[in-house]
Motif scaffolding. Structure first.
Motif, PDB file in Angstrom:
ATOM      1  N   PRO A   1      -7.407   2.442  14.447  1.00 19.25           N
ATOM      2  CA  PRO A   1      -7.590   0.984  14.606  1.00 19.25           C
ATOM      3  C   PRO A   1      -7.920   0.252  13.301  1.00 19.25           C
ATOM      4  CG  PRO A   1      -8.669   2.136  16.394  1.00 19.25           C
ATOM      5  CD  PRO A   1      -8.187   3.196  15.430  1.00 19.25           C
ATOM      6  N   GLU A   2      -8.653   0.882  12.402  1.00 18.13           N
ATOM      7  CA  GLU A   2      -9.007   0.244  11.129  1.00 18.13           C
ATOM      8  C   GLU A   2      -7.814   0.125  10.182  1.00 18.13           C
ATOM      9  OE1 GLU A   2     -12.214   2.551   9.538  1.00 18.13           O
ATOM     10  OE2 GLU A   2     -13.618   1.876  11.080  1.00 18.13           O
ATOM     11  N   SER A   3      -6.732   0.833  10.475  1.00 20.81           N
ATOM     12  CA  SER A   3      -5.561   0.841   9.599  1.00 20.81           C
ATOM     13  C   SER A   3      -4.336   0.175  10.217  1.00 20.81           C
ATOM     14  CB  SER A   3      -5.219   2.289   9.223  1.00 20.81           C
ATOM     15  OG  SER A   3      -6.279   2.880   8.524  1.00 20.81           O
ATOM     16  N   ARG A   4      -4.515  -0.463  11.354  1.00 18.73           N
ATOM     17  CA  ARG A   4      -3.378  -1.098  12.015  1.00 18.73           C
ATOM     18  C   ARG A   4      -2.979  -2.375  11.302  1.00 18.73           C
ATOM     19  NH1 ARG A   4      -5.471   0.122  18.101  1.00 18.73           N
ATOM     20  NH2 ARG A   4      -5.010   2.349  18.015  1.00 18.73           N
ATOM     21  N   ARG A   5      -1.722  -2.745  11.503  1.00 19.28           N
ATOM     22  CA  ARG A   5      -1.118  -3.952  10.928  1.00 19.28           C
ATOM     23  C   ARG A   5      -0.975  -3.857   9.415  1.00 19.28           C
ATOM     24  NH1 ARG A   5       1.357  -5.954  14.829  1.00 19.28           N
ATOM     25  NH2 ARG A   5       1.226  -8.128  14.309  1.00 19.28           N
ATOM     26  N   LEU A   6      -0.939  -2.618   8.895  1.00 20.58           N
ATOM     27  CA  LEU A   6      -0.758  -2.396   7.453  1.00 20.58           C
ATOM     28  C   LEU A   6       0.584  -1.730   7.147  1.00 20.58           C
ATOM     29  CD1 LEU A   6      -4.337  -1.062   6.546  1.00 20.58           C
ATOM     30  CD2 LEU A   6      -3.445  -3.386   6.252  1.00 20.58           C
ATOM     31  N   GLY A   7       1.410  -1.542   8.172  1.00 20.35           N
ATOM     32  CA  GLY A   7       2.717  -0.947   7.969  1.00 20.35           C
ATOM     33  C   GLY A   7       2.757   0.568   8.089  1.00 20.35           C
ATOM     34  N   ILE A   8       1.655   1.174   8.506  1.00 19.31           N
ATOM     35  CA  ILE A   8       1.596   2.634   8.587  1.00 19.31           C
ATOM     36  C   ILE A   8       2.513   3.165   9.683  1.00 19.31           C
ATOM     37  CG2 ILE A   8       0.059   4.578   9.122  1.00 19.31           C
ATOM     38  CD1 ILE A   8      -2.084   2.890   7.508  1.00 19.31           C
TER      39      ILE A   8
ATOM     40  N   SER B   1       5.223   1.802  10.679  1.00 17.31           N
ATOM     41  CA  SER B   1       6.589   1.654  10.165  1.00 17.31           C
ATOM     42  C   SER B   1       6.939   2.768   9.189  1.00 17.31           C
ATOM     43  CB  SER B   1       6.756   0.299   9.476  1.00 17.31           C
ATOM     44  OG  SER B   1       6.735  -0.738  10.425  1.00 17.31           O
ATOM     45  N   VAL B   2       5.995   3.143   8.342  1.00 12.97           N
ATOM     46  CA  VAL B   2       6.244   4.239   7.395  1.00 12.97           C
ATOM     47  C   VAL B   2       6.504   5.537   8.155  1.00 12.97           C
ATOM     48  CG1 VAL B   2       5.190   5.673   5.590  1.00 12.97           C
ATOM     49  CG2 VAL B   2       4.973   3.187   5.489  1.00 12.97           C
ATOM     50  N   LEU B   3       5.709   5.815   9.173  1.00 12.46           N
ATOM     51  CA  LEU B   3       5.897   7.028   9.969  1.00 12.46           C
ATOM     52  C   LEU B   3       7.246   7.013  10.697  1.00 12.46           C
ATOM     53  CD1 LEU B   3       2.266   7.340  11.327  1.00 12.46           C
ATOM     54  CD2 LEU B   3       3.437   9.067   9.933  1.00 12.46           C
TER      55      LEU B   3
ATOM     56  N   MET C   1       0.847  -1.177   0.000  1.00 12.99           N
ATOM     57  CA  MET C   1       0.000   0.000   0.000  1.00 12.99           C
ATOM     58  C   MET C   1       0.893   1.241   0.000  1.00 12.99           C
ATOM     59  SD  MET C   1      -2.585   1.499   2.943  1.00 12.99           S
ATOM     60  CE  MET C   1      -3.361  -0.056   3.176  1.00 12.99           C
ATOM     61  N   ALA C   2       0.636   2.134  -0.930  1.00 15.27           N
ATOM     62  CA  ALA C   2       1.385   3.391  -0.995  1.00 15.27           C
ATOM     63  C   ALA C   2       0.836   4.358   0.043  1.00 15.27           C
ATOM     64  CB  ALA C   2       1.274   3.992  -2.392  1.00 15.27           C
ATOM     65  N   ILE C   3       1.753   4.973   0.765  1.00 17.29           N
ATOM     66  CA  ILE C   3       1.391   5.921   1.817  1.00 17.29           C
ATOM     67  C   ILE C   3       2.012   7.268   1.490  1.00 17.29           C
ATOM     68  CG2 ILE C   3       1.538   6.462   4.286  1.00 17.29           C
ATOM     69  CD1 ILE C   3      -0.031   3.946   3.826  1.00 17.29           C
ATOM     70  N   HIS C   4       1.210   8.305   1.528  1.00 19.37           N
ATOM     71  CA  HIS C   4       1.696   9.676   1.339  1.00 19.37           C
ATOM     72  C   HIS C   4       1.907  10.290   2.722  1.00 19.37           C
ATOM     73  CE1 HIS C   4       2.069  13.712  -0.229  1.00 19.37           C
ATOM     74  NE2 HIS C   4       1.091  14.110   0.561  1.00 19.37           N
ATOM     75  N   ILE C   5       3.052  10.918   2.934  1.00 19.98           N
ATOM     76  CA  ILE C   5       3.344  11.613   4.200  1.00 19.98           C
ATOM     77  C   ILE C   5       3.298  13.106   3.930  1.00 19.98           C
ATOM     78  CG2 ILE C   5       5.078  12.054   5.990  1.00 19.98           C
ATOM     79  CD1 ILE C   5       4.040   9.222   6.133  1.00 19.98           C
ATOM     80  N   ARG C   6       2.591  13.828   4.781  1.00 21.05           N
ATOM     81  CA  ARG C   6       2.588  15.285   4.694  1.00 21.05           C
ATOM     82  C   ARG C   6       2.490  15.869   6.085  1.00 21.05           C
ATOM     83  NH1 ARG C   6      -2.214  17.766   5.677  1.00 21.05           N
ATOM     84  NH2 ARG C   6      -4.141  16.659   5.240  1.00 21.05           N
ATOM     85  N   ASN C   7       2.830  17.156   6.197  1.00 14.17           N
ATOM     86  CA  ASN C   7       2.735  17.859   7.475  1.00 14.17           C
ATOM     87  C   ASN C   7       1.284  18.170   7.803  1.00 14.17           C
ATOM     88  OD1 ASN C   7       5.509  17.861   7.806  1.00 14.17           O
ATOM     89  ND2 ASN C   7       5.766  19.869   6.888  1.00 14.17           N
ATOM     90  N   ALA C   8       0.962  18.089   9.075  1.00 13.75           N
ATOM     91  CA  ALA C   8      -0.384  18.421   9.539  1.00 13.75           C
ATOM     92  C   ALA C   8      -0.572  19.933   9.569  1.00 13.75           C
ATOM     93  CB  ALA C   8      -0.613  17.850  10.935  1.00 13.75           C
ATOM     94  N   THR C   9      -1.825  20.332   9.432  1.00 14.57           N
ATOM     95  CA  THR C   9      -2.227  21.734   9.601  1.00 14.57           C
ATOM     96  C   THR C   9      -3.386  21.754  10.594  1.00 14.57           C
ATOM     97  OG1 THR C   9      -3.879  21.695   7.836  1.00 14.57           O
ATOM     98  CG2 THR C   9      -1.596  22.231   7.202  1.00 14.57           C
ATOM     99  N   GLY C  10      -3.825  22.933  10.919  1.00 21.41           N
ATOM    100  CA  GLY C  10      -4.937  23.068  11.859  1.00 21.41           C
ATOM    101  C   GLY C  10      -6.197  22.338  11.409  1.00 21.41           C
TER     102      GLY C  10
ATOM    103  N   PHE D   1      13.113  -1.358  14.562  1.00 23.50           N
ATOM    104  CA  PHE D   1      13.983  -0.281  14.094  1.00 23.50           C
ATOM    105  C   PHE D   1      15.279  -0.199  14.901  1.00 23.50           C
ATOM    106  CE2 PHE D   1       9.977   0.925  12.231  1.00 23.50           C
ATOM    107  CZ  PHE D   1      10.360   1.379  10.978  1.00 23.50           C
ATOM    108  N   GLU D   2      15.504  -1.185  15.757  1.00 27.02           N
ATOM    109  CA  GLU D   2      16.713  -1.320  16.568  1.00 27.02           C
ATOM    110  C   GLU D   2      16.801  -0.315  17.714  1.00 27.02           C
ATOM    111  OE1 GLU D   2      20.092  -1.584  13.933  1.00 27.02           O
ATOM    112  OE2 GLU D   2      19.300  -3.418  13.021  1.00 27.02           O
ATOM    113  N   PHE D   3      15.641   0.182  18.162  1.00 28.57           N
ATOM    114  CA  PHE D   3      15.617   0.964  19.393  1.00 28.57           C
ATOM    115  C   PHE D   3      15.972   0.023  20.538  1.00 28.57           C
ATOM    116  CE2 PHE D   3      13.314   3.973  16.894  1.00 28.57           C
ATOM    117  CZ  PHE D   3      13.382   5.183  17.558  1.00 28.57           C
ATOM    118  N   GLU D   4      16.669   0.549  21.518  1.00 30.83           N
ATOM    119  CA  GLU D   4      17.030  -0.221  22.705  1.00 30.83           C
ATOM    120  C   GLU D   4      16.337   0.365  23.922  1.00 30.83           C
ATOM    121  OE1 GLU D   4      21.280  -0.269  22.991  1.00 30.83           O
ATOM    122  OE2 GLU D   4      21.501  -1.317  21.068  1.00 30.83           O
ATOM    123  N   GLU D   5      15.889  -0.513  24.797  1.00 30.85           N
ATOM    124  CA  GLU D   5      15.263  -0.076  26.045  1.00 30.85           C
ATOM    125  C   GLU D   5      16.371   0.351  26.998  1.00 30.85           C
ATOM    126  OE1 GLU D   5      12.534  -3.129  27.372  1.00 30.85           O
ATOM    127  OE2 GLU D   5      11.357  -2.949  25.527  1.00 30.85           O
ATOM    128  N   ARG D   6      16.346   1.618  27.402  1.00 32.41           N
ATOM    129  CA  ARG D   6      17.440   2.176  28.203  1.00 32.41           C
ATOM    130  C   ARG D   6      17.141   2.244  29.690  1.00 32.41           C
ATOM    131  NH1 ARG D   6      22.025   1.545  25.618  1.00 32.41           N
ATOM    132  NH2 ARG D   6      22.034   2.560  23.613  1.00 32.41           N
TER     133      ARG D   6
END
Length: 149
Positions: free
Chosen positions: A78-85, A87-89, A1-10, A123-128
């Motif tokens: 919730p309707e869009s979970r487990r679709l890689g969104i 991860s894209v963010l 699924m192609a995901i477009h990323i853009r900045n939020a506005t009001g 993403f290789e984050f470590e619990e510190r």
């Protein structure tokens, strides 16, 4: 699924608040998101599936200050979970941090939020360390870190 990323506005805030309330037991208030839109070091990025209704499926709010990136909030409808969104963010945020010369990305996650912790480990984050009662009595936060150097 192609995901477009853009900045939020009001005008995106009603959908952001909707997703926030569905995602968290103690959601941010509208004023918190309004404030983030005014801060020069803050960015709220939206994930919008290109082959759907055009509705925002998720968002990520981060601070980029000097050579550090801090992820404050990430949520997927919730309707869009487990679709890689998510991860894209995360990929967008990490790539942005790298491109600006940041050396670390940090975040807090609920100790009980196993799905989010699994995403961050991907993403290789470590619990510190542990921040006790960060989210309220009995709800600890784990501080996670990704070194970029």
């Amino acid at each position: 699924m192609a995901i477009h990323i853009r900045n939020a506005t009001g005008r995106d805030l009603p959908r952001i608040i909707e997703i926030e309330r569905l995602a968290f037991p103690a959601p941010w208030m509208l004023a918190s998101f309004e404030r983030e839109l005014t801060l020069p070091f803050s960015r709220i990025m939206l994930a919008i599936p290109e082959n759907g209704t055009g509705a925002t499926a998720g968002f990520l709010c981060r601070w980029l200050i000097a050579d550090e990136c801090h992820i404050l909030n990430i949520a997927v409808h919730p309707e869009s979970r487990r679709l890689g969104i998510g991860s894209v963010l995360m990929t967008e945020s990490i790539n942005e941090a790298k491109s600006t010369g940041a050396y670390v990305v940090t975040l807090e996650v609920r100790r009980s939020n196993l799905a989010a912790r699994q995403l961050y480990r991907k993403f290789e984050f470590e619990e510190r360390r542990l921040r006790r009662h960060y989210y309220g009595p009995g709800e600890d936060a784990i501080i996670m870190e990704l070194r970029l150097d």
